[in-house]
Design a protein around this motif. Structure first.
Motif, short mmCIF file in Angstrom:
data_model
loop_
_atom_site.label_atom_id
_atom_site.label_comp_id
_atom_site.label_asym_id
_atom_site.label_seq_id
_atom_site.Cartn_x
_atom_site.Cartn_y
_atom_site.Cartn_z
N PHE A 194 0.83 -1.20 0.00
CA PHE A 194 0.00 0.00 0.00
C PHE A 194 0.87 1.26 0.00
O PHE A 194 0.66 2.18 -0.81
CB PHE A 194 -0.93 0.00 1.21
CG PHE A 194 -1.71 1.26 1.37
CD1 PHE A 194 -2.64 1.64 0.42
CD2 PHE A 194 -1.49 2.10 2.45
CE1 PHE A 194 -3.35 2.82 0.55
CE2 PHE A 194 -2.19 3.28 2.59
CZ PHE A 194 -3.13 3.64 1.63
N LEU A 234 -5.54 10.72 -9.46
CA LEU A 234 -4.51 10.03 -8.67
C LEU A 234 -5.06 9.62 -7.31
O LEU A 234 -4.86 8.48 -6.85
CB LEU A 234 -3.33 10.97 -8.44
CG LEU A 234 -2.17 10.92 -9.41
CD1 LEU A 234 -1.11 11.94 -9.01
CD2 LEU A 234 -1.56 9.52 -9.37
N THR A 235 -5.77 10.56 -6.66
CA THR A 235 -6.32 10.26 -5.34
C THR A 235 -7.29 9.10 -5.40
O THR A 235 -7.29 8.23 -4.52
CB THR A 235 -7.04 11.51 -4.79
OG1 THR A 235 -6.17 12.63 -4.92
CG2 THR A 235 -7.42 11.32 -3.34
N MET A 286 -5.45 5.89 -5.54
CA MET A 286 -4.94 5.52 -4.21
C MET A 286 -6.05 4.97 -3.33
O MET A 286 -5.85 4.01 -2.58
CB MET A 286 -4.32 6.74 -3.55
CG MET A 286 -3.01 7.14 -4.19
SD MET A 286 -2.48 8.71 -3.50
CE MET A 286 -1.34 9.22 -4.76
N VAL A 301 1.02 4.15 -3.00
CA VAL A 301 0.71 5.56 -2.76
C VAL A 301 1.92 6.45 -3.06
O VAL A 301 1.81 7.45 -3.77
CB VAL A 301 0.25 5.76 -1.30
CG1 VAL A 301 0.23 7.24 -0.96
CG2 VAL A 301 -1.12 5.15 -1.10
#
Lengths: 377, 286, 272
Positions: free
Chosen positions: B216, B264-265, B268, B220
């Protein structure tokens, strides 16, 4: 199972022969020998650091001995890894696989032995029934109580049909009531499976309740070894006597020996008692290998239930002043002290309890007194 | 009912008082900016109108979809390679003799963590340069005759990233491994499992939390990073953060940059949700 | 006899296993330390290019770096931003951790989740958001904005470190102090903070190091006054230069020393 080992009647199932284990600067076991018959329940009993767990892990193959040989069913297993030995272990904290269900834990060893899925299923449900967890196969380990985890650990170890089951303080994590209950379960399962169990504990009550053979250990040596009754009533050493329960211990020197009856000269006067057996003796009368010399220091051991204060009961052992009484339910523990400083502990019936400050005259039968050698140091 | 609520509200007060400065800070400087970014992203700088035009562009215009694709493949390669290389390292360190030695080895294994982030990529540029030590060593050994063109390529970016994430994954995996009760492996061996089997059915599954946390963090940090691809990657395979920065610096197009940042967020968030099952702190093997 | 042989074979297997382990660790360490080693070695390069062959050691580039006003002022800015943001991060993080550990209130799980949320978002998002908001409010980029962004980034970390250090024994000690008549501020300052000191210092050092090293938000949110990573970024435009090696080496040794110090504090706390 016994059929496949025709020689098992004559040879020992488990033999530990002169095994030592040394660590740098420390001796964990010193020339320990132990012979166990098939189907026996053996309890290794001792305080922490006595070497009992080391001995168990040597039998299980988790530790290699510095010297000596270990045989199981006549085969030398000294250098075999745990997986290749016909033993399985129930670990102290159970070591259950937390990411597997109860059934998957029990199935683990069966899979490794290449059992077909159907056969595994049957075996797992048999084992679950045996330990009384019939409905819990699909539960996760986290959802189990301490006692249930103990049962799963037992089932997992027994599922692969080990010749010898090793149990490392299996009841240590349970509370007292549960421990006594699991004791009875263990006893039943061992009788039902008819396998050799080797069980480590520091609880002498647990040891007496379970064992066919108690092995009392201290400082890496075997202090005494025998059936519970014999080890309790007629301990071979002072340590074994102390560790197996309360006793009055009167020190003195050997005055005379007449067969097994030894006369001890003490500050309480002359005291006649039975010579302690050799370590490992199976019966009360086996005293062959011990030699006694007149004038040697020795100790008379008397269990509290064998001391009476009634006048015509065996020999009198001086006089003593009662210092304290403790009510225990069906009897009262009485602590008394003589003028010479000798302390006594005895059990008195609840009806006729002496009061503190009373003078009593303790009596004991010759047969109820065991004379053990005084320990060096 | 009402009474209970008021009492608990009064009891809540001191706790909320302690928590509020931090909460307000994040509200003002994290949540509000995020909302502003969402608002701006819906603004079309060319027409001055509001709509989802910017997002449509991100997913249709080739320059952006390429960047998105490059970001995703780069992140996937880096995440996998880092885990595969870090696991044996973490395992080796966890199997060292004493806790002291383990701790020492671990501290040293992550020491280059503390090189400046910008300098770390620069240092890899030095190592991989055509005249750099790696090529010099390989030529001296006679393994190659012309220098490898490693610098300014996707491979260089991957090496730079893997270097960083090996250290990170080693930390998270090690933390997971040392929490596993060593008796579990003994029990498996006792029941007849080979060393390999014990690893596959006991150790590996129980270290999944460490693997998940490492994966993870890698996803990120890797997908959102601008510096490493910018320094090491050259300009051939551009990733999303690079296009974001270009929008800001060259085109002064904040709405487009915001839209891409939000994409992008979301990526993630998807990674988080996908790994959430493993990220929950569970009882790992007691 | 056979026992001896099997023991010997077991020994061989173990030896191979140990050898493989050691080889793998060594290979990984080579990879991990390669860039650092090259960086430091060629910071002593007596020549224009920090690549082989290595020409005798010189401190020339260190002198050059330390005489570079732009680098020095950037270092000063980084120090102020790092110390300021780390201090506020630790104060806010500690208070929040204290509030969550000592008091029960509704929505605790939610608050906890919100407080660590920035950790799961990349620095780019934090920087972009502040940049958008600043340009909306017509606020010019400055070190203040950089500092604010670093607190957003680091406070969750300080909060997590402090949260992990609270334990029931400390609650009992605080209760004992309160029982003896200490007021809440006094309990906090004289009992809780000293007990937590190692964790607080470690959190501060960690936040400082991360702020000191942070590039992306500093790059987006500053203009004339810049921090050290942004200044180094500027140096990189001039290509490979041993001066970059020198400043990079200095930063590495400084940060590594701080990190080891922080680890020592945490470790001592754990073992005591």
């Amino acid at each position: 199972m016994t059929v496949s080992h025709p020689s098992s009647a004559s040879t020992n199932h488990l033999s530990v022969e002169a095994v030592s284990k040394h660590y740098p600067g420390q001796i964990a076991l010193e020339t320990v020998s132990l012979h166990v018959e098939r189907g026996n329940y053996v309890v290794l009993l001792g305080p922490s650091g006595s070497g009992k767990t080391t001995l168990l892990s040597l039998i299980g193959g988790f530790t290699l001995p510095s010297s000596g040989v270990i045989r199981i069913g006549g085969q030398d297993v000294t250098d075999l890894p745990p997986a290749k030995r016909p033993t399985t272990t129930v670990f102290q904290d159970y070591a259950l696989f937390p990411h597997m269900s109860v059934a998957a834990n029990i199935e683990f060893g069966l899979k490794l032995r290449g059992l077909k899925a159907d056969a595994r299923k049957v075996r797992v449900s048999e084992m679950l029934e045996l330990v009384g967890l019939g409905q819990h196969g699909e539960r996760s380990i986290q959802a189990l109580s301490g006692g249930q985890r103990q049962r799963v650990a037992l089932a997992r170890a027994l599922a692969v049909e080990p010749e010898i089951l090793l149990l490392d303080e299996p009841l240590g994590a349970l509370d007292l009531a549960l421990r006594r209950q699991m004791q009875d379960e263990l006893h039943r399962i061992q009788r039902q499976m008819n396998r050799t169990f080797v069980h480590v504990t520091h609880d002498q009550e647990e040891a007496m309740a379970l064992a066919d053979l108690i092995v009392v250990m201290s400082h890496g040596r075997i202090e005494d070894m025998g059936p519970p009754r014999r080890v309790y009533m007629r301990p071979a050493t002072r340590f074994a006597a102390t560790f197996m329960g309360e006793s009055t211990q009167i020190e003195g020197r050997i005055h005379a020996q007449d067969g097994q009856v030894i006369t001890l000269e003490t500050q309480q006067g002359f005291l006649r008692g039975m010579a302690a057996p050799a370590e490992g003796a199976m019966t009360d009368t086996d005293t062959q290998s011990r030699t006694w010399c007149i004038g040697d220091k020795a100790v008379a051991i008397i269990r509290p239930e064998n001391i009476k204060t009634t006048p015509d009961y065996g020999q009198a052992i001086g006089q003593a002043l009662v210092c304290e009484t403790v009510f225990q339910g069906n009897y009262v523990r009485v602590f008394a002290r003589s003028e010479t400083g000798q302390t006594f502990v005895l059990h008195s019936p609840a009806r006729q309890v002496p009061a503190s400050g009373d003078t009593i005259t303790p009596h004991a039968l010759v047969d109820d007194i065991t004379i053990v050698p005084a320990q060096e140091g | 009912m009402n009474k209970v609520a008021t009492v608990s509200r009064r009891e809540s007060l001191p706790g909320l008082l302690f928590v509020s400065p931090a909460l307000l800070w994040l509200l003002a400087f994290f949540a509000a900016p995020l909302l502003a970014m969402i608002a701006v992203s819906l603004h079309d700088s060319a027409t001055g109108q509001y709509g989802i035009g910017n997002f449509v562009q991100v997913f249709t215009e080739k320059a952006y979809t390429d960047a998105l694709f490059n970001s995703l493949t780069l992140t996937a390669v880096v995440t996998l390679a880092s885990l595969v290389l870090a696991y044996p390292l973490a395992y080796s360190i966890a199997s060292l003799r004493s806790a002291r030695i383990q701790r020492l080895a671990l501290t040293f294994a992550v020491l280059p963590f503390w090189t400046s982030y910008v300098v770390r990529s620069y240092a890899w540029l030095l190592v991989l340069a055509p005249t750099g030590p790696l090529n010099a060593a390989l030529m001296a050994l006679g393994l190659i005759h012309t220098p490898l063109r490693l610098a300014y390529s996707t491979t260089a970016t991957e090496i730079g990233f893997v270097h960083f994430f090996i250290m990170l994954d080693t930390l998270t995996i090690y933390a997971s491994l040392v929490q596993i009760n060593p008796r579990l492996a003994l029990a498996a061996r006792d029941l007849g499992a080979s060393a390999l089997r014990t690893f596959l059915s006991i150790t590996l599954p129980l270290s999944v939390p460490g693997i998940a946390v490492g994966a993870f963090l890698t996803i990120v940090l890797c997908i959102g990073d601008y510096v490493t691809p910018q320094i090491l990657g050259g300009m051939r395979a551009i990733v999303l953060p690079q296009t974001v920065m270009m929008q800001i610096q060259k085109h002064l197009d904040l709405p487009m940059a915001s839209a891409m940042s939000l994409v992008l967020t979301v990526i993630m968030a998807v990674a988080y949700l996908a790994l959430y099952r493993f990220l929950r702190p569970e009882e790992p093997g007691r | 006899m056979s026992a001896v042989q099997t023991r010997y074979a077991g020994g061989w297997k173990q030896l191979i296993c140990k050898g493989l382990t050691a080889t793998y660790i060594a290979a990984c360490f080579c990879f991990i330390f390669a860039p650092v080693a090259v960086l430091v070695l060629f910071s002593f390069q007596d020549g224009r290019l920090p690549v082989p062959p290595f020409h005798g050691p010189t401190l020339h580039w260190y002198g050059q770096a330390l005489a570079n006003d732009r680098l020095l002022s950037a270092m000063g800015h980084s120090f102020v931003v790092g110390a300021g943001s780390a201090f506020l991060s630790v104060v806010l993080g500690f208070l929040a951790a204290y509030g969550l550990a000592r008091y029960r209130f509704r929505g605790q799980a939610l608050v906890r989740g919100i407080l660590v949320l920035p950790m799961a978002v990349s620095y780019l998002i934090v920087g972009m958001g502040l940049l958008v908001m600043a340009s909306w409010l017509n606020i010019a980029p400055s070190l203040w904005l950089v500092c604010i962004s670093h607190i957003v980034i680091n406070m969750p970390l300080a909060f997590a470190i402090c949260s992990a250090q609270f334990n029931p024994a400390q609650v009992r000690m605080e209760m004992a102090a309160a029982d003896l008549g200490a007021s809440l501020p006094r309990v906090l300052l004289q009992i809780t903070v000293p007990m937590m000191a190692p964790a607080l210092i470690a959190a501060f050092i960690l936040c400082f190091t991360l702020s000191w090293d942070e590039f992306l938000t500093a790059f987006l949110l500053s203009r004339f006054d810049i921090t050290l990573p942004v200044a180094i970024w500027g140096l990189l435009r001039g290509g490979l230069n041993p001066q970059t090696n020198a400043i990079g080496s200095m930063v590495f040794f400084g940060a590594a020393a701080l990190a080891l110090g922080a680890e020592y504090l945490m470790f001592r706390k754990k073992s005591s």
